[in-house]
Design a protein around this motif. Structure first.
Motif, PDB file in Angstrom:
ATOM      1  N   ARG A 229       0.819  -1.214   0.000  1.00 37.80           N
ATOM      2  CA  ARG A 229       0.000   0.000   0.000  1.00 37.80           C
ATOM      3  C   ARG A 229       0.853   1.264   0.000  1.00 37.80           C
ATOM      4  O   ARG A 229       0.443   2.297  -0.533  1.00 37.80           O
ATOM      5  N   SER A 230       2.022   1.188   0.597  1.00 39.10           N
ATOM      6  CA  SER A 230       2.866   2.372   0.707  1.00 39.10           C
ATOM      7  C   SER A 230       3.964   2.431  -0.354  1.00 39.10           C
ATOM      8  O   SER A 230       4.775   3.362  -0.342  1.00 39.10           O
ATOM      9  N   ALA A 231       3.983   1.484  -1.271  1.00 40.80           N
ATOM     10  CA  ALA A 231       5.082   1.405  -2.239  1.00 40.80           C
ATOM     11  C   ALA A 231       5.232   2.683  -3.058  1.00 40.80           C
ATOM     12  O   ALA A 231       6.350   3.136  -3.325  1.00 40.80           O
ATOM     13  N   ARG A 232       4.123   3.279  -3.441  1.00 41.93           N
ATOM     14  CA  ARG A 232       4.190   4.474  -4.288  1.00 41.93           C
ATOM     15  C   ARG A 232       4.425   5.749  -3.484  1.00 41.93           C
ATOM     16  O   ARG A 232       4.580   6.831  -4.064  1.00 41.93           O
ATOM     17  N   TRP A 233       4.476   5.632  -2.174  1.00 39.06           N
ATOM     18  CA  TRP A 233       4.719   6.802  -1.324  1.00 39.06           C
ATOM     19  C   TRP A 233       6.193   7.209  -1.294  1.00 39.06           C
ATOM     20  O   TRP A 233       6.528   8.252  -0.742  1.00 39.06           O
ATOM     21  N   HIS A 234       7.052   6.401  -1.890  1.00 38.06           N
ATOM     22  CA  HIS A 234       8.492   6.652  -1.826  1.00 38.06           C
ATOM     23  C   HIS A 234       8.986   7.601  -2.918  1.00 38.06           C
ATOM     24  O   HIS A 234      10.149   8.020  -2.864  1.00 38.06           O
ATOM     25  N   TYR A 235       8.171   7.925  -3.904  1.00 40.88           N
ATOM     26  CA  TYR A 235       8.680   8.689  -5.039  1.00 40.88           C
ATOM     27  C   TYR A 235       7.565   9.493  -5.697  1.00 40.88           C
ATOM     28  O   TYR A 235       6.369   9.314  -5.398  1.00 40.88           O
TER      29      TYR A 235
END
Length: 267
Positions: A78-84
């Motif tokens: 769920r948080s994978a796209r929160w890094h970039y």
């Protein structure tokens, strides 16, 4: 010197690690730099939140958001796209509706997690998780390729070669450039701590601050020469860009400290 740099690059770029922003040492360095600049009030609040952690320090939680992928796959996914955030194709101009649908990018993730961290009505567990995300995502926002092009997945698809061994540009910026300095974490911390840092005027607690950090990262990606002209990496690239990577780490630590002091500075 060129041969030594090339040899060190091979060692660091062929380590079997996924392409995370800065790599474990880079994130820990940002956290350690920030911890040294905390106000007494913020330090006390953070100590309460970190009580019971295996390593109750900002450095101790700095890589938690990357480790989620193995330890908590659901939250990690769920948080994978929160890094970039991908804004390279748009000349580093950020548009939330276009670039961060559903709030799924590092800019909005920092804003959301800061709001949770600063909300004293939230549970300790919620605020601790938010602190872990904030420490990591502020670091991510300062890694140039975490605000770069979508077309090559932030440099992951841009292949490079060092002494005949293959790697990619993202991995080089994660840890390869730092690795060529030949310093352990403590020595690198002292090196970065001694560097001057030029803080911008935007308040770190301002909703505009994370976008500004990402735009600054993106601007580096768009500079001529950031993408090597040849697949075979030359030592001149390392000599030119390792100081840039170090400056981004130093600035990330300063911005993180400012942000935490602003959010947690009141008793």
């Amino acid at each position: 010197m060129a041969r030594l740099i090339a040899s060190l690059l091979v060692v660091f770029l062929l380590l079997p690690t996924p392409a995370y922003a800065w790599g474990p040492m880079g994130h820990r360095l940002i956290a350690r730099l920030a911890e040294g600049d905390l106000s007494p009030q913020a330090r006390a609040q953070i100590a309460k939140l970190l009580a019971g952690e295996a390593d109750p320090s900002l450095a101790g939680i700095a890589n938690w958001a990357d480790e989620l992928r193995a330890e908590d796959p659901d939250l990690g996914k769920r948080s994978a796209r929160w890094h970039y955030v991908n804004i390279g194709e748009h000349q580093c101009q950020y548009d939330a509706a276009r670039d961060c649908r559903g709030g799924n990018c590092v800019i909005e993730a920092v804003r959301e997690q800061v709001a949770i961290l600063g909300d004293r009505s939230k549970s300790k567990a919620e605020r601790l998780q938010a602190l872990k995300f904030v420490v990591h995502f502020v670091g991510d926002a300062h890694q140039p390729l975490h605000a770069g092009y979508a077309r090559d997945k932030g440099g992951n698809d841009f292949q490079i070669s060092i002494d005949g061994e293959g790697s990619n540009l993202h991995r080089l910026w994660d840890s390869g450039l730092l690795g060529t300095a030949g310093l352990n974490e403590d020595a690198y911390f002292r090196r970065l701590q001694a560097m001057p840092v030029d803080i911008d005027t935007t308040s770190p607690a301002s909703p505009q601050a994370p976008a500004q950090w990402a735009r600054q990262s993106c601007a580096l990606v768009l500079q001529p020469g950031f993408y090597p002209r040849r697949a075979k990496l030359e030592s001149a690239y390392v000599q030119q860009y390792r100081p840039v990577a170090e400056q981004r780490l130093r600035l990330g630590g300063a911005h993180l400290a400012q942000l935490l002091n602003s959010v947690l500075g009141s008793s």
